[in-house]
Write an enzyme that holds these catalytic residues in place. Structure first.
Site, PDB file in Angstrom:
ATOM      1  N   LYS A  58      43.635  53.789  30.865  1.00 43.49           N
ATOM      2  CA  LYS A  58      44.074  52.477  30.375  1.00 43.49           C
ATOM      3  C   LYS A  58      45.573  52.451  30.257  1.00 43.49           C
ATOM      4  O   LYS A  58      46.134  53.391  29.675  1.00 43.49           O
ATOM      5  CB  LYS A  58      43.441  52.250  29.009  1.00 43.49           C
ATOM      6  CG  LYS A  58      43.871  50.997  28.300  1.00 43.49           C
ATOM      7  CD  LYS A  58      43.220  50.942  26.957  1.00 43.49           C
ATOM      8  CE  LYS A  58      43.699  49.705  26.241  1.00 43.49           C
ATOM      9  NZ  LYS A  58      43.274  49.666  24.882  1.00 43.49           N
ATOM     10  N   LYS A  93      45.176  57.108  27.617  1.00 40.82           N
ATOM     11  CA  LYS A  93      45.633  55.796  27.178  1.00 40.82           C
ATOM     12  C   LYS A  93      47.137  55.855  27.019  1.00 40.82           C
ATOM     13  O   LYS A  93      47.662  56.633  26.220  1.00 40.82           O
ATOM     14  CB  LYS A  93      44.969  55.400  25.863  1.00 40.82           C
ATOM     15  CG  LYS A  93      45.474  54.064  25.334  1.00 40.82           C
ATOM     16  CD  LYS A  93      44.674  53.589  24.153  1.00 40.82           C
ATOM     17  CE  LYS A  93      45.234  52.280  23.625  1.00 40.82           C
ATOM     18  NZ  LYS A  93      44.488  51.789  22.473  1.00 40.82           N
TER      19      LYS A  93
HETATM   20  C1  PBG Z   1      43.670  49.435  19.889  1.00 44.69           C
HETATM   21  C2  PBG Z   1      43.413  48.900  21.223  1.00 44.69           C
HETATM   22  C3  PBG Z   1      44.366  48.256  22.020  1.00 44.69           C
HETATM   23  C4  PBG Z   1      43.708  47.801  23.143  1.00 44.69           C
HETATM   24  C5  PBG Z   1      42.360  48.176  23.043  1.00 44.69           C
HETATM   25  N1  PBG Z   1      42.194  48.863  21.832  1.00 44.69           N
HETATM   26  C6  PBG Z   1      45.797  47.978  21.765  1.00 44.69           C
HETATM   27  C7  PBG Z   1      46.711  49.056  21.432  1.00 44.69           C
HETATM   28  O1  PBG Z   1      46.465  50.237  21.629  1.00 44.69           O
HETATM   29  O2  PBG Z   1      47.776  48.699  20.926  1.00 44.69           O
HETATM   30  C8  PBG Z   1      44.387  47.034  24.240  1.00 44.69           C
HETATM   31  C9  PBG Z   1      43.548  46.212  25.105  1.00 44.69           C
HETATM   32  C10 PBG Z   1      44.269  45.210  25.915  1.00 44.69           C
HETATM   33  O3  PBG Z   1      45.517  45.103  25.939  1.00 44.69           O
HETATM   34  O4  PBG Z   1      43.570  44.450  26.581  1.00 44.69           O
HETATM   35  N2  PBG Z   1      43.161  50.616  19.515  1.00 44.69           N
END
Ligand code: PBG
Length: 325
Positions: free
Chosen positions: A248, A195
């Site tokens: 992601k 991520k």
């Molecule tokens: C938070 C989380 C995020 C997303 C999914 N879970 C945001 C972040 O890490 O700030 C992002 C999903 C998206 O942008 O569609 N744990």
């Protein structure tokens, strides 16, 4: 001209193109992210056109139509009232919290629905970070203890797959242990393995009011410049017992999806995040691109790179498109 080998022969008609097509999308490839809030009314999300913060009643109805389209799995994200947010994020493991209630309601109505939950503290943390914060530092090991309570609480409510999106070190092993010792050996872990600290999450944070109050997430989410590091995370997550691994965002990270697909012994998920969705939606609403065509192409690209399952805000539209063809 003498050109004996002519690749165009395999493209000469729709029938032949269909015959040799390598990558097909199906509704069952998709996981639909859904937002819930405490209110009794459904609310359009300004930062994500076409998405809704659902009331529990609205959620129940929406999931029915989602399942009718052949999508088996949803992932739930809560929008938590400010007064329930705290620096210890204790609302994240409240058995009567919004997410456990939503899970119980959905499972009762649709026992065959697959429910994935997000394991991270940002919706509940007054600091807006995925982990606990002390003097501006994100605490790794203390955060894991809270994540374990959160995951067990979600499992107790009926979650099928818990998906840690926090990027703390060692959390997959700790979650596996916590789930197993509470009798939830059957609950799967889909780890957000690679991520990245991405600006593409902006619209999502708007939807949940979960942006960090101070600083950014670069001390835990990965540097977008790094490729090899994703393999390091993959090896750890597999060793720690992840059942699925995720990349992601998806579109700008197809090389990472491809690397993981090649090296992983577990299924690879990819998350087409809010910013990727919004760029397509907003360009289409200006009439600058063909929404349906670009939507399909963006998702075929993700699957072609090697994703076995895709989390996307387009999931429903894709399923609708596929059923109308
Ligand atoms: C938070 C989380 C995020 C997303 C999914 N879970 C945001 C972040 O890490 O700030 C992002 C999903 C998206 O942008 O569609 N744990």
């Amino acid at each position: 001209m003498e050109i004996p080998i002519r690749p165009r022969r395999n493209r000469k008609s729709a029938g032949i193109r269909a015959l040799v097509r390598e990558t097909l999308l199906s509704p069952s490839d998709f996981v639909l992210p859904l937002f819930v809030h405490e209110k009794e009314v459904d609310e359009a999300i300004d930062s994500m056109p076409g998405c809704t913060r659902w009331s529990l009643a609205g959620l129940l109805k929406e999931v029915e139509s989602v399942m009718e389209l052949g999508i088996s799995t949803v992932v739930l994200f809560p929008s938590i009232d400010d007064e329930l947010k705290s620096s210890d994020a204790k609302e994240s493991y409240h058995p009567e919290g919004l997410i456990p209630r939503a899970i119980r309601l959905l499972k009762k109505a649709y026992p065959e629905l697959v429910i994935m939950t997000d394991v991270a503290l940002d919706p509940y943390n007054s600091d807006g970070h995925d982990g606990l914060v002390e003097n501006g530092v994100i605490l790794n090991d203390q955060t894991i203890e809270v994540l374990c309570r959160q995951a067990v609480c979600q499992a107790e409510a009926g979650a099928d797959i818990v998906a840690p999106s926090d990027m703390m070190d060692g959390r997959v092993a700790a979650l596996r242990d916590a789930l197993d010792s509470s009798g939830f050996e059957h609950v799967s872990i889909c780890s957000y393995t690679a991520k990245y600290a991405s600006a593409y999450y902006g619209p999502f944070r708007g939807a949940l009011g979960s942006a960090p109050k101070e600083g950014d997430k670069k001390t835990y989410q990965m540097d977008p410049a790094n490729r090899r590091e994703a393999i390091r995370e993959l090896l750890l997550d597999e060793q720690e017992g992840a059942d699925m691994v995720m990349v992601k965002p998806a579109g700008p990270y197809l090389d990472i999806i491809s690397d993981l697909a090649e090296q992983a012994s577990v299924p690879v998920a990819a998350y087409q995040v809010s910013g990727e969705y919004l760029m397509i939606k907003s360009a289409a609403s200006e009439g600058w691109i063909d929404e349906q065509a670009v939507m399909m192409e963006s998702l075929i690209g993700i699957k072609r790179a090697g994703a076995d399952l895709i989390l996307s805000y387009f999931a429903k539209e894709v399923a609708q498109y596929l059923s109308n063809r």
